[in-house]
Motif scaffolding. Sequence first.
Motif, PDB file in Angstrom:
ATOM      1  N   VAL A   1      37.334  40.514  36.739  1.00  0.00           N
ATOM      2  CA  VAL A   1      36.721  41.578  35.934  1.00  0.00           C
ATOM      3  C   VAL A   1      36.033  40.991  34.706  1.00  0.00           C
ATOM      4  O   VAL A   1      34.892  41.348  34.372  1.00  0.00           O
ATOM      5  CB  VAL A   1      37.783  42.616  35.534  1.00  0.00           C
ATOM      6  N   SER A   2      36.718  40.072  34.014  1.00  0.00           N
ATOM      7  CA  SER A   2      36.165  39.520  32.786  1.00  0.00           C
ATOM      8  C   SER A   2      34.859  38.786  33.039  1.00  0.00           C
ATOM      9  O   SER A   2      33.865  38.981  32.325  1.00  0.00           O
ATOM     10  CB  SER A   2      37.188  38.567  32.149  1.00  0.00           C
ATOM     11  N   GLU A   3      34.825  37.956  34.086  1.00  0.00           N
ATOM     12  CA  GLU A   3      33.607  37.195  34.386  1.00  0.00           C
ATOM     13  C   GLU A   3      32.486  38.117  34.834  1.00  0.00           C
ATOM     14  O   GLU A   3      31.322  37.932  34.444  1.00  0.00           O
ATOM     15  CB  GLU A   3      33.904  36.156  35.469  1.00  0.00           C
ATOM     16  N   ALA A   4      32.805  39.116  35.659  1.00  0.00           N
ATOM     17  CA  ALA A   4      31.771  40.030  36.135  1.00  0.00           C
ATOM     18  C   ALA A   4      31.200  40.866  34.992  1.00  0.00           C
ATOM     19  O   ALA A   4      29.982  41.091  34.916  1.00  0.00           O
ATOM     20  CB  ALA A   4      32.346  40.941  37.223  1.00  0.00           C
ATOM     21  N   VAL A   5      32.057  41.325  34.085  1.00  0.00           N
ATOM     22  CA  VAL A   5      31.574  42.100  32.942  1.00  0.00           C
ATOM     23  C   VAL A   5      30.727  41.224  32.022  1.00  0.00           C
ATOM     24  O   VAL A   5      29.681  41.652  31.507  1.00  0.00           O
ATOM     25  CB  VAL A   5      32.769  42.719  32.186  1.00  0.00           C
ATOM     26  N   THR A   6      31.160  39.987  31.806  1.00  0.00           N
ATOM     27  CA  THR A   6      30.391  39.063  30.976  1.00  0.00           C
ATOM     28  C   THR A   6      29.024  38.787  31.591  1.00  0.00           C
ATOM     29  O   THR A   6      28.002  38.759  30.892  1.00  0.00           O
ATOM     30  CB  THR A   6      31.166  37.749  30.789  1.00  0.00           C
ATOM     31  N   ASN A   7      28.979  38.588  32.916  1.00  0.00           N
ATOM     32  CA  ASN A   7      27.702  38.354  33.587  1.00  0.00           C
ATOM     33  C   ASN A   7      26.781  39.560  33.455  1.00  0.00           C
ATOM     34  O   ASN A   7      25.567  39.415  33.258  1.00  0.00           O
ATOM     35  CB  ASN A   7      27.937  38.037  35.062  1.00  0.00           C
ATOM     36  N   ALA A   8      27.358  40.759  33.581  1.00  0.00           N
ATOM     37  CA  ALA A   8      26.539  41.963  33.452  1.00  0.00           C
ATOM     38  C   ALA A   8      25.954  42.078  32.045  1.00  0.00           C
ATOM     39  O   ALA A   8      24.778  42.421  31.870  1.00  0.00           O
ATOM     40  CB  ALA A   8      27.374  43.200  33.786  1.00  0.00           C
ATOM     41  N   ALA A   9      26.777  41.793  31.039  1.00  0.00           N
ATOM     42  CA  ALA A   9      26.279  41.858  29.662  1.00  0.00           C
ATOM     43  C   ALA A   9      25.224  40.797  29.390  1.00  0.00           C
ATOM     44  O   ALA A   9      24.295  41.023  28.593  1.00  0.00           O
ATOM     45  CB  ALA A   9      27.445  41.698  28.693  1.00  0.00           C
TER      46      ALA A   9
ATOM     47  N   VAL B   1      45.707  44.119  46.554  1.00  0.00           N
ATOM     48  CA  VAL B   1      44.912  44.881  45.589  1.00  0.00           C
ATOM     49  C   VAL B   1      43.436  44.544  45.788  1.00  0.00           C
ATOM     50  O   VAL B   1      43.092  43.417  46.139  1.00  0.00           O
ATOM     51  CB  VAL B   1      45.368  44.551  44.146  1.00  0.00           C
ATOM     52  N   ARG B   2      42.591  45.558  45.591  1.00  0.00           N
ATOM     53  CA  ARG B   2      41.145  45.360  45.691  1.00  0.00           C
ATOM     54  C   ARG B   2      40.532  45.575  44.309  1.00  0.00           C
ATOM     55  O   ARG B   2      40.733  46.622  43.685  1.00  0.00           O
ATOM     56  CB  ARG B   2      40.514  46.331  46.672  1.00  0.00           C
ATOM     57  N   VAL B   3      39.771  44.599  43.849  1.00  0.00           N
ATOM     58  CA  VAL B   3      39.100  44.652  42.550  1.00  0.00           C
ATOM     59  C   VAL B   3      37.604  44.764  42.801  1.00  0.00           C
ATOM     60  O   VAL B   3      37.020  43.917  43.489  1.00  0.00           O
ATOM     61  CB  VAL B   3      39.413  43.395  41.709  1.00  0.00           C
ATOM     62  N   THR B   4      36.985  45.803  42.253  1.00  0.00           N
ATOM     63  CA  THR B   4      35.549  46.030  42.444  1.00  0.00           C
ATOM     64  C   THR B   4      34.893  46.240  41.089  1.00  0.00           C
ATOM     65  O   THR B   4      35.355  47.067  40.293  1.00  0.00           O
ATOM     66  CB  THR B   4      35.294  47.261  43.327  1.00  0.00           C
ATOM     67  N   VAL B   5      33.843  45.486  40.819  1.00  0.00           N
ATOM     68  CA  VAL B   5      33.071  45.616  39.578  1.00  0.00           C
ATOM     69  C   VAL B   5      31.612  45.845  39.968  1.00  0.00           C
ATOM     70  O   VAL B   5      31.020  45.038  40.678  1.00  0.00           O
ATOM     71  CB  VAL B   5      33.196  44.359  38.693  1.00  0.00           C
TER      72      VAL B   5
ATOM     73  N   VAL C   1      29.988  39.058  46.944  1.00  0.00           N
ATOM     74  CA  VAL C   1      29.011  39.513  45.959  1.00  0.00           C
ATOM     75  C   VAL C   1      27.859  40.157  46.713  1.00  0.00           C
ATOM     76  O   VAL C   1      27.250  39.524  47.574  1.00  0.00           O
ATOM     77  CB  VAL C   1      28.493  38.349  45.093  1.00  0.00           C
ATOM     78  N   ASP C   2      27.571  41.412  46.395  1.00  0.00           N
ATOM     79  CA  ASP C   2      26.451  42.137  46.981  1.00  0.00           C
ATOM     80  C   ASP C   2      25.494  42.491  45.847  1.00  0.00           C
ATOM     81  O   ASP C   2      25.793  43.352  45.023  1.00  0.00           O
ATOM     82  CB  ASP C   2      26.950  43.396  47.687  1.00  0.00           C
ATOM     83  N   SER C   3      24.346  41.803  45.796  1.00  0.00           N
ATOM     84  CA  SER C   3      23.427  41.989  44.670  1.00  0.00           C
ATOM     85  C   SER C   3      21.989  41.942  45.152  1.00  0.00           C
ATOM     86  O   SER C   3      21.272  40.961  44.926  1.00  0.00           O
ATOM     87  CB  SER C   3      23.671  40.908  43.611  1.00  0.00           C
ATOM     88  N   PRO C   4      21.530  42.995  45.848  1.00  0.00           N
ATOM     89  CA  PRO C   4      20.139  43.005  46.313  1.00  0.00           C
ATOM     90  C   PRO C   4      19.171  43.126  45.140  1.00  0.00           C
ATOM     91  O   PRO C   4      19.542  43.584  44.047  1.00  0.00           O
ATOM     92  CB  PRO C   4      20.085  44.243  47.214  1.00  0.00           C
TER      93      PRO C   4
ATOM     94  N   PRO D   1      22.169  47.886  42.912  1.00  0.00           N
ATOM     95  CA  PRO D   1      23.138  47.401  41.919  1.00  0.00           C
ATOM     96  C   PRO D   1      23.831  46.122  42.376  1.00  0.00           C
ATOM     97  O   PRO D   1      23.663  45.694  43.523  1.00  0.00           O
ATOM     98  CB  PRO D   1      24.130  48.564  41.846  1.00  0.00           C
ATOM     99  N   THR D   2      24.608  45.553  41.487  1.00  0.00           N
ATOM    100  CA  THR D   2      25.410  44.374  41.805  1.00  0.00           C
ATOM    101  C   THR D   2      26.867  44.782  41.934  1.00  0.00           C
ATOM    102  O   THR D   2      27.415  45.419  41.034  1.00  0.00           O
ATOM    103  CB  THR D   2      25.262  43.301  40.713  1.00  0.00           C
ATOM    104  N   THR D   3      27.480  44.425  43.049  1.00  0.00           N
ATOM    105  CA  THR D   3      28.879  44.768  43.299  1.00  0.00           C
ATOM    106  C   THR D   3      29.650  43.497  43.609  1.00  0.00           C
ATOM    107  O   THR D   3      29.308  42.765  44.538  1.00  0.00           O
ATOM    108  CB  THR D   3      29.011  45.753  44.466  1.00  0.00           C
ATOM    109  N   VAL D   4      30.666  43.254  42.818  1.00  0.00           N
ATOM    110  CA  VAL D   4      31.561  42.123  43.018  1.00  0.00           C
ATOM    111  C   VAL D   4      32.899  42.662  43.507  1.00  0.00           C
ATOM    112  O   VAL D   4      33.491  43.543  42.851  1.00  0.00           O
ATOM    113  CB  VAL D   4      31.751  41.308  41.720  1.00  0.00           C
TER     114      VAL D   4
END
Length: 379
Positions: free
Chosen positions: A300-308, A327-331, A362-365, A369-372
């Motif tokens: 989550v931290s890396e994905a949020v940082t990349n988005a910012a 557990v499934r983590v989706t950002v 990672v799905d980022s067309p 949107p970008t989904t991790v």
Amino acid sequence: MVAGVLGAGGRLFVGVSVGAATAVAELAFLGWAALVALVELIRGRQAVGIERPARHLVEVERRRIAAFLPGGAAVEHLDDYPGRRAVAYLGVRWLVGLLGGFVALLFLYGLVTGAVWARDLFVGRSGALIVSAQVVGGLVLLFLAVQGFLGVAALDRWLAGRMLAPSDRARYERRISELAASRAGVVAAVDAERRRIERDLHDGVQQRLVALGLLLGQARRGTDDRARSDDLIRQAHDEARQILADLRDVAWRAYPADLDNLGLAEALARVAERGGGPVAVDCQVGRLPTAVETAAYFVVSEAVTNAAKHAPGSRVTVSVVPAARGVRVTVTDDGPGGADPAGGGLAGLARRAAALDGSFTVDSPAGGPTTVTAELPCA
């Protein structure tokens, strides 16, 4: 309920019927393959070129079984079989397909016969007693046909699982390779994290400490100018506060203490506060094993940082929910997309997930949107 039963029966009928059709194609392939092998044997060479079409036919069978036959999902991931095993599978499977075709023909014959009986009863050509006997016989035949469909489906599924599944030795070798790769990935991730921490300390904290020393030295030497000394001390105090903030930031990124004290949900709430944009967090899990919580936090931290960093101002949604294995983590962010899964940060997250025997995608067309997504097992 009736509709569900009819739908399942229809899928079973279609699956067995299609399997009968593919059995004809498999017989044609086997005849061609035998001719090719004979010609190459006469020439004293090894037969080549027959394994690739065999794999194509097996892929059709595997998808048919997974899509139409009950319990067929078990063979959905059997895709690492060698070409020779594919040929061997086709050499046996056509028998099952023709058996299924025979059962399907009997079923269709029974339907046609039942329609004729119903017509005779409607127009008065047959008596009630004869029709009753015919109905009982038709129900018996229907039961046998259903059992035949189920038997063919079970045999088809068993044969695929038996002949396409890797051997124990192959499974062990693949598992050893996966463990070796994940171990190397963990070592690389740890080295990358150490370099990042060293870089943060060198480029951030160390430079500020040098500046703090210079300010204090100037304040110490400027004893005659009281106002100047006070201003330098004030600057030194501000610099010391910034150094403490930088140290806390480095420590937080190395390992957030809130994970141990308050749990994953609170740690992710802190990530949302520091995200630099609108971040919505939905955490539906309680306490998890430490390694899983740590991996989920860093995803989550890396994905949020990349988005910012790459999509400033985009809205980010974080979801942490229970999954089949853990557990499934989706950002997801609504930025312009185009994220590179091989980039340093995302590749490190993939290695971290692999170290737990999990998955990372990672799905980022282009255009977003970008989904991790990370699947992290808890067992």
